[in-house]
Design a protein around this motif. Structure first.
Motif, mmCIF file in Angstrom:
data_model
loop_
_atom_site.group_PDB
_atom_site.id
_atom_site.type_symbol
_atom_site.label_atom_id
_atom_site.label_comp_id
_atom_site.label_asym_id
_atom_site.label_seq_id
_atom_site.Cartn_x
_atom_site.Cartn_y
_atom_site.Cartn_z
ATOM 1 N N GLN A 1 0.876 -1.172 0.000
ATOM 2 C CA GLN A 1 0.000 0.000 0.000
ATOM 3 C C GLN A 1 0.910 1.218 0.000
ATOM 4 O O GLN A 1 1.599 1.501 0.997
ATOM 5 N N LEU A 2 0.971 1.935 -1.120
ATOM 6 C CA LEU A 2 1.975 2.969 -1.281
ATOM 7 C C LEU A 2 1.853 4.082 -0.256
ATOM 8 O O LEU A 2 2.856 4.535 0.315
ATOM 9 N N ASP A 3 0.640 4.533 0.004
ATOM 10 C CA ASP A 3 0.499 5.640 0.961
ATOM 11 C C ASP A 3 0.926 5.211 2.361
ATOM 12 O O ASP A 3 1.540 5.970 3.113
ATOM 13 N N THR A 4 0.612 3.948 2.703
ATOM 14 C CA THR A 4 1.024 3.440 4.020
ATOM 15 C C THR A 4 2.542 3.364 4.101
ATOM 16 O O THR A 4 3.150 3.744 5.123
ATOM 17 N N GLU A 5 3.194 2.870 3.021
ATOM 18 C CA GLU A 5 4.651 2.772 3.022
ATOM 19 C C GLU A 5 5.283 4.158 3.134
ATOM 20 O O GLU A 5 6.275 4.344 3.864
ATOM 21 N N ILE A 6 4.736 5.137 2.433
ATOM 22 C CA ILE A 6 5.298 6.487 2.469
ATOM 23 C C ILE A 6 5.188 7.077 3.875
ATOM 24 O O ILE A 6 6.125 7.705 4.392
ATOM 25 N N MET A 7 4.056 6.846 4.521
ATOM 26 C CA MET A 7 3.877 7.373 5.882
ATOM 27 C C MET A 7 4.870 6.727 6.841
ATOM 28 O O MET A 7 5.391 7.395 7.749
ATOM 29 N N GLN A 8 5.142 5.453 6.678
ATOM 30 C CA GLN A 8 6.135 4.793 7.521
ATOM 31 C C GLN A 8 7.530 5.374 7.286
ATOM 32 O O GLN A 8 8.320 5.530 8.226
ATOM 33 N N ILE A 9 7.832 5.694 6.031
ATOM 34 C CA ILE A 9 9.126 6.315 5.735
ATOM 35 C C ILE A 9 9.205 7.708 6.345
ATOM 36 O O ILE A 9 10.265 8.132 6.845
ATOM 37 N N PHE A 10 8.082 8.434 6.330
ATOM 38 C CA PHE A 10 8.041 9.734 6.997
ATOM 39 C C PHE A 10 8.403 9.589 8.470
ATOM 40 O O PHE A 10 9.128 10.413 9.042
ATOM 41 N N ILE B 1 10.274 7.277 9.781
ATOM 42 C CA ILE B 1 11.702 6.970 9.896
ATOM 43 C C ILE B 1 12.539 8.239 9.785
ATOM 44 O O ILE B 1 13.533 8.426 10.505
ATOM 45 N N LEU B 2 12.143 9.145 8.906
ATOM 46 C CA LEU B 2 12.903 10.362 8.636
ATOM 47 C C LEU B 2 12.386 11.571 9.428
ATOM 48 O O LEU B 2 12.768 12.709 9.132
ATOM 49 N N LEU C 1 12.920 12.600 12.489
ATOM 50 C CA LEU C 1 13.923 13.356 13.240
ATOM 51 C C LEU C 1 14.743 14.246 12.303
ATOM 52 O O LEU C 1 15.042 15.399 12.644
ATOM 53 N N SER C 2 15.130 13.691 11.145
ATOM 54 C CA SER C 2 15.892 14.499 10.189
ATOM 55 C C SER C 2 15.087 15.698 9.713
ATOM 56 O O SER C 2 15.617 16.803 9.558
ATOM 57 N N ALA C 3 13.785 15.480 9.472
ATOM 58 C CA ALA C 3 12.943 16.582 9.011
ATOM 59 C C ALA C 3 12.749 17.632 10.106
ATOM 60 O O ALA C 3 12.802 18.849 9.839
ATOM 61 N N GLU C 4 12.541 17.176 11.346
ATOM 62 C CA GLU C 4 12.344 18.129 12.436
ATOM 63 C C GLU C 4 13.601 18.926 12.706
ATOM 64 O O GLU C 4 13.540 20.096 13.085
ATOM 65 N N ALA C 5 14.758 18.290 12.453
ATOM 66 C CA ALA C 5 16.008 19.022 12.671
ATOM 67 C C ALA C 5 16.130 20.211 11.738
ATOM 68 O O ALA C 5 16.792 21.203 12.072
ATOM 69 N N LYS C 6 15.548 20.142 10.559
ATOM 70 C CA LYS C 6 15.604 21.252 9.593
ATOM 71 C C LYS C 6 14.280 21.990 9.493
ATOM 72 O O LYS C 6 14.088 22.804 8.590
ATOM 73 N N ASN C 7 13.366 21.661 10.448
ATOM 74 C CA ASN C 7 12.056 22.311 10.446
ATOM 75 C C ASN C 7 11.359 22.122 9.087
ATOM 76 O O ASN C 7 10.759 23.052 8.542
ATOM 77 N N THR C 8 11.482 20.920 8.552
ATOM 78 C CA THR C 8 10.913 20.604 7.246
ATOM 79 C C THR C 8 9.641 19.787 7.433
ATOM 80 O O THR C 8 9.597 18.856 8.250
ATOM 81 N N THR C 9 8.636 20.142 6.666
ATOM 82 C CA THR C 9 7.353 19.451 6.749
ATOM 83 C C THR C 9 7.276 18.418 5.628
ATOM 84 O O THR C 9 7.535 18.728 4.455
ATOM 85 N N LEU C 10 6.901 17.179 5.987
ATOM 86 C CA LEU C 10 6.724 16.122 5.002
ATOM 87 C C LEU C 10 5.244 15.999 4.671
ATOM 88 O O LEU C 10 4.419 15.789 5.563
ATOM 89 N N VAL C 11 4.915 16.104 3.358
ATOM 90 C CA VAL C 11 3.523 16.128 2.920
ATOM 91 C C VAL C 11 3.298 15.016 1.896
ATOM 92 O O VAL C 11 4.061 14.885 0.920
ATOM 93 N N ILE D 1 13.396 6.194 0.695
ATOM 94 C CA ILE D 1 14.188 6.826 1.754
ATOM 95 C C ILE D 1 15.286 7.680 1.147
ATOM 96 O O ILE D 1 15.540 8.811 1.586
ATOM 97 N N ASN D 2 15.975 7.149 0.119
ATOM 98 C CA ASN D 2 17.045 7.926 -0.528
ATOM 99 C C ASN D 2 16.507 9.212 -1.128
ATOM 100 O O ASN D 2 17.113 10.273 -0.982
ATOM 101 N N LEU D 3 15.369 9.138 -1.828
ATOM 102 C CA LEU D 3 14.814 10.329 -2.464
ATOM 103 C C LEU D 3 14.336 11.342 -1.431
ATOM 104 O O LEU D 3 14.631 12.550 -1.526
ATOM 105 N N ILE D 4 13.574 10.870 -0.433
ATOM 106 C CA ILE D 4 13.015 11.811 0.559
ATOM 107 C C ILE D 4 14.127 12.361 1.440
ATOM 108 O O ILE D 4 14.128 13.561 1.783
ATOM 109 N N ASP D 5 15.104 11.520 1.820
ATOM 110 C CA ASP D 5 16.210 11.990 2.648
ATOM 111 C C ASP D 5 17.014 13.047 1.909
ATOM 112 O O ASP D 5 17.423 14.058 2.499
#
Length: 583
Positions: free
Chosen positions: A435-444, A446-447, A449-459, A480-484
């Protein structure tokens, strides 16, 4: 042939029959004259013995007249003085002295004389036989001359000649008809055999002549039938081999050109046309290779072709400035003479590029591994040699060693992952429905902490729930590579957007950031291993330079396509197209 043979044989037979007819006519004429002369002499002997003595003694000419009338011959009796004492023909009047006649002259000499001459009395050619009569004194007492017109014999000869001519013409006509009949009958098989041979010569093999004859023509027909069968088998086998050879050459990836000893093209396949960029519709067979292709590469090829010392030659050359070829040249020999060459083009551009990529990869891996290893080794040696025991210094050194070890671990993991993707086409292919949306949310998560460190919002944007058959581990690592990367290269406080959609038979995944962007000159190279747009910044971000290479291979191994749209200072968007049905 039949007409010529008929005319020749007819002429030969006509000439032969004509000669035979002429010979027969001449022989018959001579024989007829001889028989006539003999008959006249027999008549003379009869008259001399039974009638002439009585006439000379009594002057009674009745028996002579009767004989003359019954035999239809002319009799004349002349005395030794040449005077005519008896003439069997009536109404000739007084005859002149015959003493000067040639036949009388001979008879008066005591010799029986035959003479053929023109008669002044009858104005016609006559045959004369003069016979001397000897008296009691054994001197010539009288001459008996019997004569006959030659035309009397000619009438009989003319009738005989007419009969002979009729027989000759009839024989010629019958012979001509028979000759034509037998020639047609005998040459008809030859005509059929000739037509059969012409059919074979025109390529109609496998036919048979149904002609049973126990002669040389029959042997010829049997030989032609055998030849037809053998030719049919040979050409069938040859055509099959030619078709196989043509199919092989047409489907070869290597270009093949065959040229004769004058460098005229005998054959070239489609791959050779593509290598030399010769249009498929252009007729080049029979042309000199220098007429067909005029680039500098062909001059280098000519130098190798002119070297007859080597039967096989191999060399590499560059063509069209960006293409590398390996050329194989083999001589075509027949009866120890070089009749041409076979030229094979192998495009090794990709191989050369791969070799360069391998060298670059080894150099980059060595360089990338050397830096953290050198750092770790240096700090450990510093601690050991200087016997550092201060806690703050040790803590700082251990932190650097840990960071470099972690970087080394990530680098090794990415190298192993990339190697597995390249060599095996991916991880162990355990496809599952994700389920692609479920997988993407799980990757969000995982990442996060990295996003919060840069005050970046994942949508995440997805209009509907989308499912896909994929290897879960590959999909997670790819995303993960692309979003990271999007998080790392985004300006603080911006969004990283992931958009899921379906178009026709594809699933579209877009990863968009609002960061630094990629210069246009670097867009086509960002998927190369260890390639970094900004090396100093990339190392600061902790990247290995292999993430996008792993993404590209993952997409390609799943029959997908990835594209990049980037503007410097505005951000970058990666778009992945994955087919719903991999078949």
């Amino acid at each position: 042939m039949k007409k010529r043979l008929s005319i020749s044989l007819t002429i030969i037979i006509v000439v032969s029959i004509t000669i035979c007819g002429l010979f027969t006519t001449i022989s018959y004429r001579q024989s007829y004259y001889a028989d006539t002369e003999n008959n006249i002499k027999k008549s003379s002997n009869y008259i001399m013995n039974y009638m002439l003595p009585d006439f000379l003694e009594t002057g009674n000419k009745k028996s002579l007249d009767d004989f003359s009338q019954s035999t239809n011959v002319r009799m004349t009796i002349i005395n030794p003085q040449g005077e005519v004492t008896y003439e069997s023909l009536q109404g000739v009047g007084d005859l002149e002295n015959h003493k000067n006649r040639p036949e009388i002259i001979g008879a008066l000499k005591g010799v029986e004389t035959t003479e053929v001459r023109f008669s002044n009395t009858f104005k016609d050619e006559m045959i004369y036989v003069a016979t001397p009569y000897f008296g009691e004194t054994q001197s010539v007492g009288a001459v008996l001359r019997i004569s006959m017109p030659v035309n009397a014999m000619d009438d009989a000869m003319f009738e005989m000649i007419n009969n002979i001519i009729f027989v000759i013409l009839t024989t010629i006509l019958a012979t001509t008809l028979l000759i034509n009949y037998f020639i047609n009958r005998e040459l008809k098989p030859l005509e059929d055999a000739s037509a059969f041979a012409r059919a074979i010569a025109s390529g109609k093999y496998g036919q048979q002549l149904t002609m049973i004859r126990e002669d040389q023509i029959g042997e010829l027909v049997e030989s032609l039938n055998q030849m037809s069968i053998q030719l049919n088998n040979s050409f069938t086998e040859m055509n099959q081999k030619n078709a196989e050879l043509t199919a092989i050459l047409s489907n070869m990836n290597h270009g093949v050109i065959a040229i004769d000893k004058k460098n005229h093209i005998v054959h070239l396949n489609e791959a050779a046309r593509m290598v030399l960029r010769i249009p498929m519709k252009e007729v080049v067979i029979g042309k000199n290779i220098l007429e067909v292709y005029r680039e500098s590469f062909i001059l280098e090829l000519m130098n190798y072709l002119e070297n007859d010392a080597c039967e096989k030659t191999t060399f590499e050359s560059r063509i069209h400035s960006d293409q590398v070829l390996r050329i194989y040249i083999n001589q075509i020999e027949e009866n120890n003479n070089i009749n041409g060459h076979i030229i094979i083009f192998e495009d090794i551009t990709l191989l050369k590029n791969l070799e360069k990529m391998r060298r670059d990869f080894v150099a980059n891996v060595s360089h990338e591994l050397k830096t953290p290893i050198t750092t770790i080794k240096g700090f450990i040696e510093t601690i050991q040699e200087n016997h550092i025991t201060e806690p703050k210094t040790l803590e700082r050194f251990y932190a650097i060693i840990y960071e470099e070890s972690d970087r080394l671990s990530r680098l090794v993991s990415d190298i192993l992952a990339l190697s597995q993707l390249e060599n095996k086409g991916g991880f162990d292919k355990r496809y599952e429905t994700i389920q692609l949306d479920t997988e993407i949310m799980q990757i969000f998560d995982i990442l996060k902490l990295s996003a919060e460190a840069k005050n970046t919002t994942l949508v995440l944007t997805s209009k509907e729930s989308i499912k896909l058959e994929f290897v879960a581990d590959e999909f997670r690592q790819m995303m993960i590579n692309l979003i990271d990367n999007a998080i790392k290269y985004s300006e603080p406080g911006n969004q990283v957007e992931v958009d899921l959609s379906e178009e026709d038979h594809n699933i579209i995944i877009r990863v968009r950031d609002h960061g630094y962007g990629i210069p246009e000159k670097d867009v086509n190279r960002i998927f190369e291993r260890f390639y970094r747009v900004d090396k100093s910044r990339s190392k600061e971000k902790g990247g290995t330079g292999l993430g996008l290479a792993i993404v590209k291979h993952t997409v390609q191994n799943n029959c997908g396509k990835i594209t990049v749209n980037s503007q410097v200072g505005k951000g970058t968007e990666f778009m992945i197209q994955l087919p719903k049905n991999k078949e």
